[in-house]
Write a protein that holds these residues in place. Structure first.
Motif, PDB file in Angstrom:
ATOM      1  N   LEU A 164     -37.477 -13.518  -1.362  1.00  0.00           N
ATOM      2  CA  LEU A 164     -38.713 -14.094  -1.112  1.00  0.00           C
ATOM      3  C   LEU A 164     -39.933 -12.907  -0.925  1.00  0.00           C
ATOM      4  CD1 LEU A 164     -37.694 -16.537   1.728  1.00  0.00           C
ATOM      5  CD2 LEU A 164     -38.736 -17.280  -0.603  1.00  0.00           C
ATOM      6  N   GLN A 165     -39.586 -11.999  -0.309  1.00  0.00           N
ATOM      7  CA  GLN A 165     -40.578 -10.854  -0.148  1.00  0.00           C
ATOM      8  C   GLN A 165     -40.845 -10.260  -1.650  1.00  0.00           C
ATOM      9  OE1 GLN A 165     -38.894  -7.754   2.372  1.00  0.00           O
ATOM     10  NE2 GLN A 165     -41.162  -6.783   2.717  1.00  0.00           N
ATOM     11  N   GLU A 166     -39.981 -10.027  -2.364  1.00  0.00           N
ATOM     12  CA  GLU A 166     -40.157  -9.531  -4.056  1.00  0.00           C
ATOM     13  C   GLU A 166     -41.242 -10.368  -4.624  1.00  0.00           C
ATOM     14  OE1 GLU A 166     -37.882  -8.350  -8.192  1.00  0.00           O
ATOM     15  OE2 GLU A 166     -36.884  -9.216  -6.338  1.00  0.00           O
ATOM     16  N   GLY A 167     -40.869 -11.781  -4.235  1.00  0.00           N
ATOM     17  CA  GLY A 167     -41.803 -13.025  -4.967  1.00  0.00           C
ATOM     18  C   GLY A 167     -43.286 -13.045  -4.279  1.00  0.00           C
ATOM     19  N   GLY A 168     -43.471 -12.242  -3.141  1.00  0.00           N
ATOM     20  CA  GLY A 168     -44.818 -12.315  -2.425  1.00  0.00           C
ATOM     21  C   GLY A 168     -44.978 -13.364  -1.659  1.00  0.00           C
ATOM     22  N   ASN A 181     -49.288 -14.965   2.942  1.00  0.00           N
ATOM     23  CA  ASN A 181     -50.754 -15.299   2.982  1.00  0.00           C
ATOM     24  C   ASN A 181     -51.259 -16.552   3.394  1.00  0.00           C
ATOM     25  OD1 ASN A 181     -50.962 -16.516   0.526  1.00  0.00           O
ATOM     26  ND2 ASN A 181     -50.850 -14.635  -0.181  1.00  0.00           N
ATOM     27  N   ALA A 182     -52.371 -16.979   3.370  1.00  0.00           N
ATOM     28  CA  ALA A 182     -52.962 -18.292   3.696  1.00  0.00           C
ATOM     29  C   ALA A 182     -52.653 -19.276   2.627  1.00  0.00           C
ATOM     30  CB  ALA A 182     -54.354 -18.311   4.129  1.00  0.00           C
ATOM     31  N   ASP A 183     -52.552 -18.832   1.167  1.00  0.00           N
ATOM     32  CA  ASP A 183     -52.206 -19.745   0.274  1.00  0.00           C
ATOM     33  C   ASP A 183     -50.909 -20.467   0.528  1.00  0.00           C
ATOM     34  OD1 ASP A 183     -54.790 -19.558  -0.921  1.00  0.00           O
ATOM     35  OD2 ASP A 183     -54.059 -17.820  -2.235  1.00  0.00           O
ATOM     36  N   ILE A 184     -49.897 -19.585   0.855  1.00  0.00           N
ATOM     37  CA  ILE A 184     -48.419 -20.045   1.049  1.00  0.00           C
ATOM     38  C   ILE A 184     -48.336 -20.954   2.003  1.00  0.00           C
ATOM     39  CG2 ILE A 184     -46.112 -19.144   1.656  1.00  0.00           C
ATOM     40  CD1 ILE A 184     -47.100 -18.089  -1.154  1.00  0.00           C
ATOM     41  N   VAL A 185     -49.122 -20.556   3.062  1.00  0.00           N
ATOM     42  CA  VAL A 185     -49.137 -21.743   4.162  1.00  0.00           C
ATOM     43  C   VAL A 185     -49.719 -23.023   3.786  1.00  0.00           C
ATOM     44  CG1 VAL A 185     -50.454 -22.394   6.394  1.00  0.00           C
ATOM     45  CG2 VAL A 185     -49.681 -19.728   5.927  1.00  0.00           C
ATOM     46  N   GLU A 186     -50.843 -22.906   2.923  1.00  0.00           N
ATOM     47  CA  GLU A 186     -51.524 -24.114   2.453  1.00  0.00           C
ATOM     48  C   GLU A 186     -50.571 -24.803   1.606  1.00  0.00           C
ATOM     49  OE1 GLU A 186     -55.568 -25.610   0.270  1.00  0.00           O
ATOM     50  OE2 GLU A 186     -55.411 -23.613   0.920  1.00  0.00           O
ATOM     51  N   LEU A 187     -49.828 -24.060   0.378  1.00  0.00           N
ATOM     52  CA  LEU A 187     -48.932 -24.577  -0.312  1.00  0.00           C
ATOM     53  C   LEU A 187     -47.852 -25.398   0.379  1.00  0.00           C
ATOM     54  CD1 LEU A 187     -47.389 -25.076  -3.202  1.00  0.00           C
ATOM     55  CD2 LEU A 187     -46.540 -22.646  -2.762  1.00  0.00           C
ATOM     56  N   ARG A 223     -60.329 -10.335   7.406  1.00  0.00           N
ATOM     57  CA  ARG A 223     -60.040 -10.140   5.967  1.00  0.00           C
ATOM     58  C   ARG A 223     -59.479 -11.652   5.527  1.00  0.00           C
ATOM     59  NH1 ARG A 223     -57.044  -5.076   4.138  1.00  0.00           N
ATOM     60  NH2 ARG A 223     -57.187  -6.063   2.369  1.00  0.00           N
ATOM     61  N   ARG A 224     -60.290 -12.807   5.773  1.00  0.00           N
ATOM     62  CA  ARG A 224     -59.774 -14.176   5.553  1.00  0.00           C
ATOM     63  C   ARG A 224     -61.120 -14.912   5.661  1.00  0.00           C
ATOM     64  NH1 ARG A 224     -56.313 -16.492  10.702  1.00  0.00           N
ATOM     65  NH2 ARG A 224     -56.306 -18.008   9.249  1.00  0.00           N
ATOM     66  N   CYS A 270     -57.027 -27.484   4.757  1.00  0.00           N
ATOM     67  CA  CYS A 270     -55.610 -27.431   4.581  1.00  0.00           C
ATOM     68  C   CYS A 270     -55.054 -28.824   4.690  1.00  0.00           C
ATOM     69  CB  CYS A 270     -54.838 -26.526   5.697  1.00  0.00           C
ATOM     70  SG  CYS A 270     -53.305 -26.373   5.495  1.00  0.00           S
ATOM     71  N   LEU A 271     -54.483 -29.331   3.821  1.00  0.00           N
ATOM     72  CA  LEU A 271     -53.852 -30.755   3.619  1.00  0.00           C
ATOM     73  C   LEU A 271     -53.051 -30.906   4.446  1.00  0.00           C
ATOM     74  CD1 LEU A 271     -54.343 -33.453   2.104  1.00  0.00           C
ATOM     75  CD2 LEU A 271     -52.645 -32.677   0.611  1.00  0.00           C
TER      76      LEU A 271
END
Length: 231
Positions: free
Chosen positions: A55-59, A76-82, A167-168, A174-175
């Motif tokens: 998971l860390q290698e994949g970001g 990051n925030a994109d992962i949370v939203e996903l 920095r955000r 967020c759905l």
């Protein structure tokens, strides 16, 4: 040769049941150790470490060492939203966990989504901000805090200048998985929730994503967002 982003790799990283359980646990917004995440996933510490390395290698997650332990958070925030979006799809298509418990209604009412308020109250808050034109949608889909919104945020006791320097994004949509509508993320979403916690309106339940509002805190919430229907 196929070109473009490899969504299969990301899906495979998230889709493994043990890793999915780990990521769900990290949605609570707390940094967790590999041992704690192994317990969440129901696997051995060695297996958990292998999953976390992938998971860390994949970001997907980030790790940092503190003392003898290594702690992990979402990337990051994109992962949370996903993840929140995937939870909504799972809910809508009937792919739910077999066992439910008394915390389920509480999760739907008010819960943490990494660092901001989600559930019925989170959606209601965001919709109220829009109704009162404290936030507005830009042509490209970005969300902007209006001048009236800036005044409201400052009056509520938040340091807007500080939030704008982070920095955000200040405001982010967020759905919500349980409501199938959006709640407010970004620095403002996090700031509003933290202010409510600081005021004693609500508390985080231990080992849970539930945000538990006191009766007084819930009344204060609806008094502040006065156009909201108070249930």
């Amino acid at each position: 040769m196929k070109e473009g982003p490899d969504i299969a790799r990301v899906a495979a990283l998230i889709g493994d049941p043990a890793r999915a359980n780990m990521l769900t646990a990290l949605m609570a917004g707390r940094a967790l150790t590999a041992t704690e995440l192994a317990q969440e996933a129901g696997v051995t510490a060695q297996t958990a470490s292998s999953h976390l390395a992938k998971l860390q290698e994949g970001g997907i997650v980030e790790g940092r060492k503190q003392g003898r332990h290594r702690y992990f958070t979402l990337g990051n925030a994109d992962i949370v939203e996903l993840l929140e979006t995937l939870m909504g799809i799972a809910q809508r298509t009937g792919h739910n966990r077999v066992r439910t418990g008394p915390k389920d209604p509480a999760l739907r009412k008010a819960r943490i989504c990494y660092d901001h308020l989600a559930g019925e109250m989170g959606v209601a808050l965001f919709e109220n901000l829009q109704q009162r034109q404290l936030v507005s949608f830009e042509p490209g889909g970005d969300i902007k805090l209006t001048d009236a919104g800036a005044g409201f945020v400052t009056a509520f006791g938040l340091d807007l200048d500080h939030m704008r320097q982070l920095r955000r994004p200040l405001c982010r949509e967020c759905l919500d998985w349980s409501m199938r509508r959006s709640h407010l993320a970004g620095a403002l979403g996090a700031g509003l929730l933290q202010r409510m916690l600081d005021l004693g309106w609500a508390r985080r339940l231990r080992d849970s994503r539930v945000v538990d509002f006191t009766p007084t805190g819930e009344r204060a919430f609806y008094d502040l967002f006065s156009s909201l229907p108070n249930s």
